[in-house]
Design a protein around this motif. Structure first.
Motif: not given
Ligand SMILES: Nc1ncnc2c1ncn2[C@@H]1O[C@H](COP(=O)(O)OP(=O)(O)OP(=O)(O)O)[C@@H](O)[C@H]1O
Ligand SMILES: [Mg+2]
Length: 388
Positions: A273-296
């Protein structure tokens, strides 16, 4: 108004990433709306707030909505649907509902996205984030303006005149011919689609972001989708790799093999995909639901980057000239030579990539010239034109 479409294969985390991006944009003081056009809505589950087909306020500067495609279809396509239903009934076809009548793939999504035009005209929002349906169905309507354009230019007037002449005759045999309102409606839709497509294709206003996982099938599908978007002149400005297992957390044990595999696929993603910017997000230890989790998740995803920016631009095609020879250059990532066919038809160039076909109206500098040869190398297609 800045519009960003989040697309990707089913289940990769589009809704989550899109909702998290909404929170970040709102924190940056932008009036933001997150719009789900996926008929299987899950945006309300992600925010943990009930949503409707009008914007609902979530927090300061943040709204969200789930478009009802059936309503949009009725609004935009009602007269045409009615005509076809009458036509089908006259032919003895029963038991089909008007809503089931689809003329081209992706029509529902197109009409859902048309809601964005309202926002654009009202100036109500600075940023619109779209949570799209999985790639298999997304943006298929892009083929529609090309097809309908040809139809409108070559057949429309003839059909309309023919309908006028034939209507009194066919009335007697029971086959209804379209009334003028049907043609008007079609013309109307066409104009709207064209106007909307030009917004979609303007990278200063609209960009697409891929959401993917470090997995073979997901990467392959994203490659195919990238070729398709490039063919239709849409700008992709980032890829977000979601659910990356943190290597330091799983060096040993059950997930250690997954970590190694993912690292390999991450390299493939970086390279391909280079030179497209690539962002990475880890697999969190739980489902990412709700404002607080999404903020994280947004914090981990963007760091200090402002997601409302255009993160990468690459023009759809460029024209250069030397010694009377003109070259049209088009970026077609992940396309191999065997898959490209070209035809020139007067002032149109037809590019066929696999099952997709695109008709390009040639820029005036090229319209009177003749395409003589083409080369494809490293995802760049060069077509040479000489004096016609
Ligand atoms: N990085 C992550 N860590 C942990 N859980 C995640 C992560 N990303 C997404 N999830 C969870 O995975 C599930 C699926 O994510 P999501 O609904 O965003 O996927 P999607 O691509 O929108 O799916 P669909 O194609 O069905 O619309 C959700 O429960 C979400 O909370
Ligand atoms: Mg989703």
């Amino acid at each position: 108004m800045r519009t960003i479409l989040y697309t990707g294969k089913g289940g990769v985390g589009k809704t989550t990433v899109c909702a998290a991006t909404g929170i970040r944009c709102a924190e940056l003081g932008k009036r933001t709306v997150v719009v789900s056009t996926d008929t299987a809505h899950s945006l309300s589950d992600s925010f943990d707030v009930e949503l409707h087909d009008e914007p609902t306020k979530i927090t300061e500067n943040l709204w969200a909505m789930e478009v009802n495609p059936i309503e949009e279809l009725k609004k935009n396509w009602g007269a045409i649907q009615d005509y076809f239903m009458t036509f089908l009934r006259a032919q003895g076809v029963e038991g089909m509902e008007a809503e089931e009548f689809i003329l081209f793939p992706g029509m529902e999504e197109l009409f859902s996205l048309m809601r964005l035009k309202e926002f654009d005209e009202s100036g109500r929002f600075d940023v619109v984030l779209v949570d799209c349906a999985p790639t298999a169905g997304t943006l298929q309507f892009l083929t529609f303006p090309d097809v309908i354009e040809w139809y409108m230019e070559h057949l429309f007037d003839i059909e309309r005149k023919a309908a006028k002449v034939l209507r009194p005759v066919t009335k007697h045999v029971g086959i209804p011919l379209p009334e003028d309102s049907v043609f008007d409606s079609l013309e109307d839709v066409y104009e709207q689609v064209r106007a909307f497509a030009s917004i979609l294709k303007d990278p200063s206003r609209t960009t697409i972001r891929f959401v993917l996982n470090p997995e073979k099938m997901v990467i392959k599908e994203t490659h195919r989708f990238y070729s398709y978007l490039s063919l239709y002149g849409l700008t992709v400005d980032a890829a977000i790799v979601n659910r990356v297992i943190p290597p330091e957390e799983a060096r040993e044990g059950y997930f250690s093999k997954w970590v190694r595999l993912q690292q390999e696929y991450l390299r493939l993603i970086e390279e391909s995909f280079s030179p497209l910017p690539i962002f990475k997000v880890k697999l969190f230890e739980r489902e990412m639901v709700g404002i607080e989790m999404l903020k994280r998740l947004a914090g981990e995803l963007y760091g200090d980057v402002d997601p409302t920016g255009v993160l990468h631009t690459e023009p759809q095609f460029t024209v250069s000239s030397s010694d009377g020879t003109y070259t049209l250059r088009m970026h077609l990532p992940f396309v191999t030579k065997e898959r490209v066919e070209l035809f020139q038809r007067g002032e149109e160039l037809v590019v066929v990539v696999g099952t997709y076909k695109r008709i390009i109206a040639l820029p005036t500098t090229l319209a009177g010239r003749r395409a003589t040869k083409s080369t494809l190398k490293d995802g760049i297609l060069d077509i040479t034109f000489v004096e016609g």
